[in-house]
Design an enzyme around this catalytic site. Structure first.
Site, mmCIF file in Angstrom:
data_model
loop_
_atom_site.group_PDB
_atom_site.id
_atom_site.type_symbol
_atom_site.label_atom_id
_atom_site.label_comp_id
_atom_site.label_asym_id
_atom_site.label_seq_id
_atom_site.Cartn_x
_atom_site.Cartn_y
_atom_site.Cartn_z
ATOM 1 N N GLU A 56 0.763 -1.199 -0.090
ATOM 2 C CA GLU A 56 0.061 0.052 -0.011
ATOM 3 C C GLU A 56 0.889 1.075 -0.071
ATOM 4 O O GLU A 56 2.107 1.244 0.606
ATOM 5 C CB GLU A 56 -0.917 -0.174 1.235
ATOM 6 C CG GLU A 56 -2.042 -1.233 1.048
ATOM 7 C CD GLU A 56 -3.055 -1.066 2.066
ATOM 8 O OE1 GLU A 56 -4.263 -1.478 1.611
ATOM 9 O OE2 GLU A 56 -2.915 -1.018 3.188
ATOM 10 N N CYS A 94 0.991 -3.018 15.330
ATOM 11 C CA CYS A 94 0.944 -2.470 13.747
ATOM 12 C C CYS A 94 0.339 -3.541 13.069
ATOM 13 O O CYS A 94 0.539 -4.729 13.166
ATOM 14 C CB CYS A 94 2.564 -2.246 13.252
ATOM 15 S SG CYS A 94 2.681 -2.097 11.660
ATOM 16 N N CYS A 112 6.215 -5.685 15.526
ATOM 17 C CA CYS A 112 5.650 -4.400 16.547
ATOM 18 C C CYS A 112 4.116 -4.858 16.785
ATOM 19 O O CYS A 112 3.402 -4.975 16.109
ATOM 20 C CB CYS A 112 5.910 -3.012 15.933
ATOM 21 S SG CYS A 112 7.611 -2.685 15.724
ATOM 22 N N HIS A 162 8.170 4.752 20.930
ATOM 23 C CA HIS A 162 7.003 4.106 21.557
ATOM 24 C C HIS A 162 7.089 3.719 22.933
ATOM 25 O O HIS A 162 5.921 3.534 23.567
ATOM 26 C CB HIS A 162 6.591 3.064 20.659
ATOM 27 C CG HIS A 162 6.400 3.317 19.285
ATOM 28 N ND1 HIS A 162 5.848 4.390 18.684
ATOM 29 C CD2 HIS A 162 6.691 2.646 18.197
ATOM 30 C CE1 HIS A 162 5.552 4.467 17.521
ATOM 31 N NE2 HIS A 162 6.558 3.345 17.001
ATOM 32 N N CYS A 221 3.597 8.528 1.031
ATOM 33 C CA CYS A 221 3.839 7.456 2.162
ATOM 34 C C CYS A 221 4.120 6.074 1.325
ATOM 35 O O CYS A 221 3.339 5.417 1.123
ATOM 36 C CB CYS A 221 3.001 7.321 3.359
ATOM 37 S SG CYS A 221 3.255 6.158 4.595
ATOM 38 N N ASN A 261 -4.031 3.953 15.850
ATOM 39 C CA ASN A 261 -4.990 3.566 15.020
ATOM 40 C C ASN A 261 -5.207 2.205 14.982
ATOM 41 O O ASN A 261 -4.418 1.508 14.806
ATOM 42 C CB ASN A 261 -4.382 3.942 13.490
ATOM 43 C CG ASN A 261 -4.321 5.554 13.374
ATOM 44 O OD1 ASN A 261 -5.131 6.340 13.444
ATOM 45 N ND2 ASN A 261 -3.157 5.761 12.931
ATOM 46 N N SER A 310 10.866 5.120 15.740
ATOM 47 C CA SER A 310 9.853 4.485 16.163
ATOM 48 C C SER A 310 10.146 4.082 17.913
ATOM 49 O O SER A 310 10.501 3.112 18.004
ATOM 50 C CB SER A 310 9.359 3.506 15.435
ATOM 51 O OG SER A 310 8.765 3.846 14.216
ATOM 52 N N GLY A 320 6.577 -2.239 6.086
ATOM 53 C CA GLY A 320 8.084 -2.618 5.963
ATOM 54 C C GLY A 320 9.040 -1.763 6.784
ATOM 55 O O GLY A 320 8.544 -0.738 7.482
ATOM 56 N N GLU A 321 10.270 -2.218 7.115
ATOM 57 C CA GLU A 321 11.123 -1.571 7.855
ATOM 58 C C GLU A 321 12.205 -1.290 6.835
ATOM 59 O O GLU A 321 12.980 -2.116 6.457
ATOM 60 C CB GLU A 321 11.658 -2.765 8.853
ATOM 61 C CG GLU A 321 13.059 -2.322 9.543
ATOM 62 C CD GLU A 321 13.161 -0.782 10.151
ATOM 63 O OE1 GLU A 321 11.983 -0.445 10.733
ATOM 64 O OE2 GLU A 321 14.050 -0.258 9.524
ATOM 65 N N CYS A 365 -1.298 5.564 9.853
ATOM 66 C CA CYS A 365 -0.068 4.923 10.264
ATOM 67 C C CYS A 365 -0.563 3.508 11.017
ATOM 68 O O CYS A 365 -1.656 3.782 11.717
ATOM 69 C CB CYS A 365 0.366 5.735 11.474
ATOM 70 S SG CYS A 365 0.839 7.211 11.001
ATOM 71 N N SER A 398 12.022 6.246 8.365
ATOM 72 C CA SER A 398 11.494 5.779 9.618
ATOM 73 C C SER A 398 11.733 4.400 9.956
ATOM 74 O O SER A 398 11.614 3.659 9.259
ATOM 75 C CB SER A 398 9.960 5.910 9.737
ATOM 76 O OG SER A 398 9.406 5.621 10.981
ATOM 77 N N CYS A 449 6.162 -7.028 6.940
ATOM 78 C CA CYS A 449 7.209 -6.758 7.695
ATOM 79 C C CYS A 449 7.654 -7.877 8.585
ATOM 80 O O CYS A 449 6.719 -8.519 9.148
ATOM 81 C CB CYS A 449 6.844 -5.420 8.448
ATOM 82 S SG CYS A 449 8.151 -4.867 9.494
HETATM 83 N N1 SAH Z 1 9.051 0.070 10.087
HETATM 84 C C1 SAH Z 1 9.136 1.672 9.961
HETATM 85 C C2 SAH Z 1 7.994 2.361 9.351
HETATM 86 C C3 SAH Z 1 6.763 2.137 10.090
HETATM 87 S S1 SAH Z 1 5.309 2.946 9.904
HETATM 88 C C4 SAH Z 1 9.241 2.055 11.585
HETATM 89 O O1 SAH Z 1 8.886 1.148 12.534
HETATM 90 O O2 SAH Z 1 9.366 3.290 11.779
HETATM 91 C C5 SAH Z 1 5.501 4.536 10.425
HETATM 92 C C6 SAH Z 1 5.091 4.806 11.861
HETATM 93 O O3 SAH Z 1 3.669 4.091 12.336
HETATM 94 C C7 SAH Z 1 5.790 3.985 12.882
HETATM 95 O O4 SAH Z 1 6.190 5.006 14.127
HETATM 96 C C8 SAH Z 1 4.961 2.934 13.720
HETATM 97 O O5 SAH Z 1 5.356 2.426 14.600
HETATM 98 C C9 SAH Z 1 3.801 3.511 13.583
HETATM 99 N N2 SAH Z 1 2.534 2.849 13.790
HETATM 100 C C10 SAH Z 1 2.590 1.402 13.478
HETATM 101 N N3 SAH Z 1 1.316 0.906 13.910
HETATM 102 C C11 SAH Z 1 0.421 2.026 14.291
HETATM 103 C C12 SAH Z 1 -0.856 2.156 14.501
HETATM 104 N N4 SAH Z 1 -1.640 1.173 14.767
HETATM 105 N N5 SAH Z 1 -1.169 3.468 15.097
HETATM 106 C C13 SAH Z 1 -0.454 4.331 15.060
HETATM 107 N N6 SAH Z 1 0.791 4.571 14.525
HETATM 108 C C14 SAH Z 1 1.244 2.989 14.106
#
Ligand code: SAH
Length: 368
Positions: A99, A126, A123, A225, A112, A300, A223, A169-170, A343, A201, A119
């Site tokens: 996507e 996600c 996490c 968190h 984006c 989200n 990230s 993805g990472e 996100c 990111s 991935c």
């Molecule tokens: N793999 C990369 C890119 C991920 S997406 C990374 O980890 O940074 C970008 C951001 O969205 C990251 O900070 C990720 O942790 C966050 N994210 C993932 N799931 C989410 C969710 N359900 N709600 C809000 N943010 C989320």
């Protein structure tokens, strides 16, 4: 010679950085400026047919057409949100899909993009992690996303000002493709984006953060968190390999290479998990006085998640506490959630090929 030719046969030239393209033309006995001409056709004029590149000799155009391609990903479907966000599902072959999301804002327009099909980092909060991992994208498939979106948006009189690797993805786990793709994005002859407007990111792959600083120091988002290792081990399992202090040291090294630039720390707000003022205070201890800003992301939701979004007043209090204590903090506006484009909601179409996700490995037990 035979080796060089077979090496380029059917090569998709999208995403090949200028120097590598020049080297390729050199093996054909062509001058380096051919690479520049090709890049201008592709990235500035959007021409993907070699036959239309009229400032190159007919013989060269024929050779390019025989041995190379300039192929964009195909669109499977498009959804448009009430807030102007657009999400595309792109066909990556073999029934796989990724996507890509376009987010218009008053002061910028952000694309984006995804770096992998799925991935592997698992996490906890996600949606992409739930899908598992299928494969890395190529540099062509990464740059192709931007070109494809440019094409669609230009026809509507819009353009992309920022690119963020915040889709599926990472990115730093696909370093080999992400770095050349990023180089093409920031090359004047490529997509011509400023380094500050391309953001990688990462969930925190420390060795790759250091390499990225040397190879291509675009804007970095991390990230985080969670402000302590016990919690971050649970939320972002890669933390068991690269814990917070090691990660932050790599961040400060990265920032030091590019004076005046800050690292963005992403922090997803999970109700009752990481959103107390005590968490905020621990975060202040980690980041105050450093080249850091915090971006709070309201969680989200997606099907079968065990988490909930923190209430708005909790997010506001967390933000205010950080700001009052000297850590610049903003809250990311949720965009496109009516089409599951926000996100962490990107799911695509992924056939998991790993079945060995981090959370399945007894890392904690082994280390304990
Ligand atoms: N793999 C990369 C890119 C991920 S997406 C990374 O980890 O940074 C970008 C951001 O969205 C990251 O900070 C990720 O942790 C966050 N994210 C993932 N799931 C989410 C969710 N359900 N709600 C809000 N943010 C989320």
């Amino acid at each position: 010679m035979a080796v060089a030719l077979s090496a380029v046969s059917a090569t998709n030239l999208l995403g090949v950085p200028r120097q590598a393209l020049e080297a390729q033309f050199a093996t054909w006995g062509e001058k380096p400026f051919r690479a520049r001409q090709l890049m201008q056709w592709v990235y500035q004029r959007g021409v993907l047919e070699f036959s239309e590149m009229t400032d190159m000799s007919r013989a060269l155009r024929t050779r390019l057409a025989a041995e190379c391609t300039l192929t964009l990903p195909e669109i499977d479907s498009e959804q448009r949100s009430a807030d102007g966000t657009i999400k595309w599902l792109l066909n990556m072959g073999a029934s796989q899909g990724i996507e890509m999301v376009y987010i218009p804002e008053p002061d910028r327009t952000t694309l984006c993009i995804s770096s992998q099909v799925g991935c592997a980092l698992d996490c906890a909060f996600c949606a992409t992690a739930q899908q598992g991992f299928n494969r890395n994208l190529s540099a062509a498939e990464i740059v192709g996303q931007v070109l494809l979106a440019n094409r669609i948006l230009r026809a509507e009189g819009r353009q992309i000002s920022n690119v963020v690797f915040m889709g599926m993805g990472e990115p730093l786990a696909n370093y080999r493709a992400v770095v050349p793709a990023t180089r093409v994005m920031i090359d004047d002859l490529g997509l011509g984006l400023s380094r500050r407007r391309v953001t990688i990111s990462t969930s925190g792959l420390v060795p790759q953060i250091d390499r990225l600083g040397e190879d291509c120091n675009v804007a970095l988002a991390v990230s985080l968190h969670a402000p302590d290792d016990a919690l971050r081990d649970e939320l972002v399992p890669i933390n068991r390999i690269h814990p917070i202090q090691t990660l932050l040291e790599a961040c400060w090294r990265y920032a030091a290479r590019q004076s005046s630039r800050q690292i963005t720390f992403e922090y997803v707000m999970l109700d009752g998990v990481n959103d107390s003022l005590a968490h905020a205070d621990t975060l202040v201890d980690l980041l105050r006085g450093r080249p850091a800003k915090v971006n709070l992301i309201p969680f989200n939701p997606f099907p079968e998640t065990r988490f909930q979004r923190s209430p708005a007043r909790v997010i506001d209090a967390f933000r205010d506490r950080l700001n009052q204590r000297g850590v610049r903090t903003t809250t990311r506006r949720t965009r496109g959630d009516d089409i599951d484009a926000a996100c962490g909601q990107l799911a695509g179409r992924v056939a998991d090929r790993t079945r060995i996700r981090l959370s399945d490995k007894p890392i904690r037990a082994a280390g304990a």
